[in-house]
Design an enzyme around this catalytic site. Structure first.
Site, PDB file in Angstrom:
ATOM      1  N   ASN A 151       0.865  -1.176   0.000  1.00 22.03           N
ATOM      2  CA  ASN A 151       0.000   0.000   0.000  1.00 22.03           C
ATOM      3  C   ASN A 151       0.908   1.234   0.000  1.00 22.03           C
ATOM      4  OD1 ASN A 151      -1.739   2.098   0.583  1.00 22.03           O
ATOM      5  ND2 ASN A 151      -2.339   1.348   2.616  1.00 22.03           N
ATOM      6  N   TRP A 152       0.959   1.883  -1.145  1.00 21.47           N
ATOM      7  CA  TRP A 152       1.896   3.016  -1.283  1.00 21.47           C
ATOM      8  C   TRP A 152       1.370   4.289  -0.617  1.00 21.47           C
ATOM      9  CZ3 TRP A 152       3.764   2.760  -7.134  1.00 21.47           C
ATOM     10  CH2 TRP A 152       4.426   1.533  -7.324  1.00 21.47           C
ATOM     11  N   LYS A 153       0.121   4.269  -0.203  1.00 17.45           N
ATOM     12  CA  LYS A 153      -0.510   5.446   0.402  1.00 17.45           C
ATOM     13  C   LYS A 153      -0.291   6.687  -0.485  1.00 17.45           C
ATOM     14  CE  LYS A 153      -0.252   3.245   4.842  1.00 17.45           C
ATOM     15  NZ  LYS A 153      -0.160   3.325   6.280  1.00 17.45           N
ATOM     16  N   HIS A 203      -9.610   1.155   5.057  1.00 15.88           N
ATOM     17  CA  HIS A 203      -8.309   1.285   5.725  1.00 15.88           C
ATOM     18  C   HIS A 203      -8.457   2.212   6.936  1.00 15.88           C
ATOM     19  CE1 HIS A 203      -4.207   2.570   6.506  1.00 15.88           C
ATOM     20  NE2 HIS A 203      -3.836   1.441   5.954  1.00 15.88           N
ATOM     21  N   GLU A 222      -6.845   4.626   7.931  1.00 23.73           N
ATOM     22  CA  GLU A 222      -6.701   6.064   7.634  1.00 23.73           C
ATOM     23  C   GLU A 222      -7.986   6.611   7.000  1.00 23.73           C
ATOM     24  OE1 GLU A 222      -2.983   5.534   5.586  1.00 23.73           O
ATOM     25  OE2 GLU A 222      -2.129   4.953   7.515  1.00 23.73           O
ATOM     26  N   GLU A 273      -5.656  -4.976  10.684  1.00 22.58           N
ATOM     27  CA  GLU A 273      -4.640  -3.945  10.863  1.00 22.58           C
ATOM     28  C   GLU A 273      -4.898  -3.192  12.169  1.00 22.58           C
ATOM     29  OE1 GLU A 273      -2.602  -2.803   7.003  1.00 22.58           O
ATOM     30  OE2 GLU A 273      -4.375  -1.555   7.118  1.00 22.58           O
ATOM     31  N   GLY A 282       2.304   2.143  10.849  1.00 24.00           N
ATOM     32  CA  GLY A 282       3.270   3.227  10.703  1.00 24.00           C
ATOM     33  C   GLY A 282       3.993   3.582  11.989  1.00 24.00           C
ATOM     34  N   SER A 328       3.161  -2.226  10.366  1.00 21.42           N
ATOM     35  CA  SER A 328       4.608  -2.293  10.571  1.00 21.42           C
ATOM     36  C   SER A 328       5.224  -3.636  10.181  1.00 21.42           C
ATOM     37  CB  SER A 328       4.963  -1.946  12.021  1.00 21.42           C
ATOM     38  OG  SER A 328       4.590  -0.596  12.292  1.00 21.42           O
ATOM     39  N   GLY A 336       2.763  -1.155   4.303  1.00 23.83           N
ATOM     40  CA  GLY A 336       2.830   0.257   3.949  1.00 23.83           C
ATOM     41  C   GLY A 336       4.266   0.674   3.696  1.00 23.83           C
ATOM     42  N   GLY A 337       4.893   1.259   4.712  1.00 23.75           N
ATOM     43  CA  GLY A 337       6.233   1.830   4.577  1.00 23.75           C
ATOM     44  C   GLY A 337       7.239   0.930   3.875  1.00 23.75           C
TER      45      GLY A 337
HETATM   46  P1  PGA Z   1       2.721   0.250   7.659  1.00 19.76           P
HETATM   47  O1  PGA Z   1       1.284   0.461   7.034  1.00 19.76           O
HETATM   48  O2  PGA Z   1       3.272  -1.041   7.095  1.00 19.76           O
HETATM   49  O3  PGA Z   1       3.528   1.444   7.228  1.00 19.76           O
HETATM   50  O4  PGA Z   1       2.551   0.165   9.138  1.00 19.76           O
HETATM   51  C1  PGA Z   1       0.419  -0.623   6.848  1.00 19.76           C
HETATM   52  C2  PGA Z   1      -0.902  -0.162   6.309  1.00 19.76           C
HETATM   53  O5  PGA Z   1      -1.368   0.920   6.690  1.00 19.76           O
HETATM   54  O6  PGA Z   1      -1.527  -0.855   5.479  1.00 19.76           O
END
Ligand code: PGA
Length: 257
Positions: free
Chosen positions: A9-11, A100, A102, A172, A178, A218, A239-240
């Site tokens: 997930n590149w956000k 998600h 967010e 999640e 994050g 994470s 994500g990251g």
């Molecule tokens: P993260 O994000 O790996 O940076 O914690 C995961 C996500 O939000 O899908």
């Protein structure tokens, strides 16, 4: 046996030039073993919507699948700023991340809205990756399972038996996203097992055994093996660590037992 799903997930990161470079580097790291990897895992990346056309082009001929991070539930209409399921479909998008944390917490998406999006994805034959997860507060108050199972139930409202096989779930925990603090494999496994049990109760053993429940929060190259080797953890939403080709390629190669 369920295939693992490793999803990036590149956000809201990267521009078109960086996105093309990242996909080229990911392909260089994965494509040569694609046949071997493809036997027991699927790989997906979800770029920002505006980069989907460029990434779709850069993925031509690859087994890496294309995902979206969000979408509207209507096919078209006066919805300024939104992207519809057919628009995504038109670029070969096969998976859509829905609900998600967010989206839930920053953009105040409700379970009702999330459910509409799940149903819209299914209507258009895309796999919704329905995200569920408790906040730090809920976690500390021992409410994690209540919250997760509530979000699951509302998110899957009116999803019929046959459609359930096309759904994926992402657990999640909000406190792990994050933050560098991932759930331990044992913590995650117990929530995943509870999610599967809830699906079993409602959809029966066959569908419960088939549904993929992936973990996010994470995930990185160092912790992915211990997570995805748990019996009910069917992959990772990353994500990251999906923004760097070498770490993502390593995560894709996770040891699963
Ligand atoms: P993260 O994000 O790996 O940076 O914690 C995961 C996500 O939000 O899908």
């Amino acid at each position: 046996m369920r295939k693992k799903l490793i999803a990036g997930n590149w956000k809201m990161h990267l521009g078109p030039v960086e996105a093309r470079a990242l996909i080229a580097a990911i392909r260089a790291g994965i494509d040569r073993d694609a046949a071997a990897l493809g036997k027991d895992r699927d790989v997906m990346v979800a770029p920002p919507a505006i980069l989907i056309p460029a990434v779709a082009q850069a993925l031509a001929g690859s087994s890496i699948m294309l995902g979206a991070q969000n979408m509207h539930y209507e096919d078209k209409g006066a919805f300024t700023g939104e992207v519809s399921p057919p628009m995504l479909k038109g670029y070969g998008v096969t998976h859509v991340i829905i609900g998600h944390s967010e989206r839930r917490h920053i953009f105040h998406e409700t379970d009702v809205l999330i459910n509409r999006k799940v149903l819209a994805a299914l209507k258009h034959r895309m796999t919704p990756i329905l995200c569920v997860g408790e906040t730090q507060d809920e976690h500390d108050n021992g409410r994690a399972l209540d919250v997760v199972l509530h979000q699951l139930r509302l998110g899957l409202e009116n999803v019929g038996d046959d459609d359930m096989t096309a759904v994926a779930i992402a657990y999640e925990p909000v406190w792990a996203i994050g933050t560098g603090r991932n759930a331990t494999p044992e913590q995650a496994e117990s929530v995943h097992a509870a999610i599967r049990a809830a699906i079993l109760e409602r959809y029966g053993p066959e569908r419960a055994a088939a549904v993929r429940i992936i973990y996010g929060g994470s995930v990185n190259a160092d912790n992915v093996d211990s997570l995805v080797s748990k019996p009910d953890i069917d992959g990772a939403l990353v994500g990251g660590a999906s923004l760097k080709a070498d770490s993502f390629a390593r995560i894709v190669r996770a040891r699963t037992r």
